[in-house]
Design an enzyme around this catalytic site. Structure first.
Site, short mmCIF file in Angstrom:
data_model
loop_
_atom_site.label_atom_id
_atom_site.label_comp_id
_atom_site.label_asym_id
_atom_site.label_seq_id
_atom_site.Cartn_x
_atom_site.Cartn_y
_atom_site.Cartn_z
N ASP A 72 0.52 -1.83 -0.02
CA ASP A 72 -0.47 -0.05 -0.03
C ASP A 72 1.08 1.09 -0.05
OD1 ASP A 72 -2.12 2.00 0.94
OD2 ASP A 72 -3.68 0.08 1.32
N SER A 131 -11.27 -1.19 -0.06
CA SER A 131 -10.05 -1.26 0.59
C SER A 131 -10.22 -1.40 1.97
CB SER A 131 -9.44 0.21 0.86
OG SER A 131 -8.65 0.34 0.17
N HIS A 136 -3.58 6.18 3.12
CA HIS A 136 -4.41 5.49 3.65
C HIS A 136 -3.67 3.72 3.59
CE1 HIS A 136 -5.97 2.19 0.36
NE2 HIS A 136 -6.46 2.96 0.51
#
Lengths: 451, 226
Positions: free
Chosen positions: A204, A386, A237
């Protein structure tokens, strides 16, 4: 002065001595580089991020048995004690390809798992990328040639309105806001497993590994983008994903992770163009991360990102699955994006709250207004597949801690069978139940609501 | 001279959204444009931002077109009537003159229904002083943010305790100089932005979130990254 020097150079004995000295220097240089190769990751040059269309990825055969070649500088092995290097044949092939097609070598890295040597080439100006790929596809030396594809972290538009279920039990102050934890029956599941010791790879953006709810949970970090350690920890994220998987339970702060006792391996293969935008990644960064995640003996790999079909990444995913690693991948609402959810062996995870058909064999977990970690020790709500993916990764870790031999097919059927319908004021949604899934692999375990 | 380059880049980068939406000041535009000529990363980001800006302005236009809630309900109702008309074409095959009259009747019927619904909402709002009306109030507020609130104003994400009354919430927001700009989400999560006065008097998203966290009427208060 010049005359005497030229005479000395002419002396063949002196020549030999010079050659030996130069060789010694070269060897010393090579040894020092091997010994101090603290960060074996190949970084991504900024121009590659800015203009991916100017680049292609090419792979040639690089058998493990090949003699190590004395190539200069840019090739790195993977830093796990592996001696995998570029063979003389592969090095020659790359040099010849570069010359023949006027390609500029930007970066190269051997991929042991595929026995291939990979190169990132810049295409010459005046040539289109597709024409170049077409030409190279006809070349027998080339095993893979493809565009430098771009990938994006999986997100969704923000939802609004509504009510939530309120779980109790945990002393983490925001646990009451974690309707997702309640839907997944995490509290009951934790009586059976907390994912102890399972190695979970997160491919990620970077992760705030020093967040108070995550501190001490990361076994390893890698960065294929840059050398910016502070930037790594400031990425949003990856922090959101890591928090849902592994935030500490009953520590009196923040939230409860689905699998709080796992070991995290944080591979930064995506960057954030700005503080709140979604992550972007490409074939080059993701291929390195996947190969590294396999080499580092990950047991689960979380891919909360989506993108187009990509031969190199597909080959690596197949290798990982072959090695028994469970890959959990986000389903994209965009039908053009096959990676990673449509690949064989990958557990495809979608949003629980979708109104679409529920016969599509997707594993579901809550994904709307989920409270999770953000950098600098903060928390926030976020939405998207996600986040559903991260939670399923956590559930997979809970199951693996009880039976490490569960393959992806069995894992998938356990998760599918545990899926239940929840009726809420905002309509029904489907979600995996972690406790029910665990009870299938633990003899005599029950999931009553006894807490 | 050379040392100024990274600053220029950072400043230009931070102004890209304003360049994208065309609201950049003329004097800034000149040097930002100049920087962008030599910055491929900036050009790529600008293109992305412009796509977003276009998207947002078309969304906004669509919203403005549809107008008030009542107008929207009416549009929806009308669309449904049109759809049923299309779904039963056989029944609609009548003389050209004949089709106009039923259409008019449907128009009037729909208008009456819309008026009835609007009246019902008004009566309900007037009679009930409870929490349902309280929720409505906040939701409506969120549609019309106060003038002068910039999109990048410091903000906090907040969830109120289930028992908090609308008066309590109002007092809390007013004290902190906050204005609800978004929400509620499915978890009862709101976004509240700091008003310019509060910012001018030194309040930050962090300080406000920290104060609010300690309030028993607040379950969650965290600064929002902008």
């Amino acid at each position: 002065m010049f005359a005497s020097r030229s005479r000395l150079l002419a002396d063949s004995r002196f020549r030999v001595a010079r050659f030996i000295a130069a060789a010694l220097v070269a060897v010393a240089f090579a040894i020092s580089h091997v010994a101090f190769a603290a960060q074996p990751e190949v970084r991504t040059p900024p121009e590659v991020r800015a203009d991916p269309n100017q680049f292609i990825v090419v792979a040639v055969a690089n058998p493990v048995t090949g003699r190590p070649a004395a190539v200069g500088g840019t090739a790195h092995g993977y830093g796990t004690g592996s001696n995998y290097r570029v063979s003389a044949t592969a090095a020659t092939q790359i040099r010849d390809l570069s010359k023949q097609y006027s390609l500029t070598l930007v970066s190269e890295w051997p991929i042991e798992q595929l026995q291939m040597h990979c190169v990132l080439f810049r295409i010459p100006s005046g040539t289109t990328r597709d024409a170049m790929i077409e030409k190279l596809r006809a070349d027998k030396r080339v095993l893979i040639v493809q565009p430098l594809n771009e990938f994006e972290s999986a997100t969704a538009p923000k939802a609004e309105g509504g009510a939530q279920r309120t779980p109790g039990g945990f002393d983490d102050p925001y646990a009451k806001l974690q309707a997702n934890v309640s839907a997944l029956d995490v509290e009951e599941a934790h009586r059976l497993s907390r994912g102890a010791g399972i190695r979970v790879a997160i491919i990620d953006t970077g992760v705030d590994i020093s967040h108070p709810d995550l501190v001490g949970r990361t076994a390893l970090t890698r960065n294929y983008i840059d050398n910016d350690a502070a930037g790594f920890r400031a990425d949003r994220h990856g922090t959101q994903v890591a928090g849902l998987i592994a935030a500490a339970a009953n520590n009196g702060i923040g939230i409860v992770g689905v699998a709080p006792d796992v070991r995290l391996l944080a591979f930064k293969a995506c960057w954030q163009p700005n503080a709140t935008s979604s992550g972007r990644c490409n074939s080059f960064t993701l291929a390195q991360a996947l190969a590294d995640a396999i080499a580092q003996k990950s047991q689960v790999i979380n891919l909360s990102l989506v993108g187009p079909s990509d031969p190199l990444l597909e080959a690596l995913v197949a290798k990982a699955t072959e090695a028994g690693i469970i890959i959990v991948g986000a389903v994209s609402p965009d039908p053009r994006f096959d990676f990673p959810a449509k690949l064989p062996g990958v557990l495809p995870v979608g949003e629980a709250e979708t109104t679409g058909a529920v016969t599509d064999q997707i594993i579901r977990a809550p994904s709307r207004d989920i409270v999770t970690l953000v950098p600098n020790g903060h928390y926030d709500f976020a939405s998207g597949s996600s986040l559903a993916t991260a939670q399923i990764t956590g559930v997979v870790a809970l199951l693996l801690a009880k039976d490490q031999k569960l393959g992806s097919a069995r894992m998938r059927s356990l998760l599918e069978q545990s899926t239940e319908k929840h009726d809420t004021t905002r309509g029904p949604f489907l979600s995996v139940n972690a406790c029910t899934a665990l009870a299938q692999v633990i003899h005599g375990a029950l999931c009553g609501h006894t807490s | 001279m050379g040392a100024r380059i990274p600053d220029t880049h950072a400043e230009a980068w931070s102004l890209l959204p304003w360049l994208a939406n065309g609201r950049i000041a003329a004097e800034e535009r000149e040097w930002v444009d100049a920087h962008i000529q030599s910055c491929a990363e900036c050009r790529a980001e600008l293109a992305q931002q412009q796509r977003v800006a276009t998207q947002m302005s078309t969304d906004g236009a669509a919203r403005a077109e549809s107008g008030s809630d009542e107008q929207r309900s009416f549009n929806k109702l009308w669309a449904r009537i049109e759809a049923s008309e299309a779904a039963a074409p056989a029944a609609q095959i009548v003389s050209a003159g004949g089709s106009r009259a039923p259409r008019m009747v449907r128009w009037l019927a729909a208008a009456v229904i819309v008026q009835a619904v609007a009246l019902g909402v008004l009566v309900y709002a007037a009679l009930s002083g409870g929490s349902a009306a309280a929720d409505k109030f906040i939701t409506v507020t969120s549609v019309t943010p106060r003038m002068g609130l910039r999109a990048d104003a410091p903000a906090v994400r907040v969830v109120f305790a289930p028992g908090a009354s609308i008066d309590t919430i109002n007092t809390l927001l007013t004290h902190q100089g906050l204005q609800i700009v978004d929400g509620p989400g499915t978890a009862g999560n709101f976004t509240a932005a700091l008003l310019p006065d509060a910012v001018a008097s030194g309040a930050s998203a962090e300080s406000v979130a920290s104060v609010m966290s300690k309030d028993p009427n607040v379950r969650f208060a965290q600064p929002v990254a902008r």
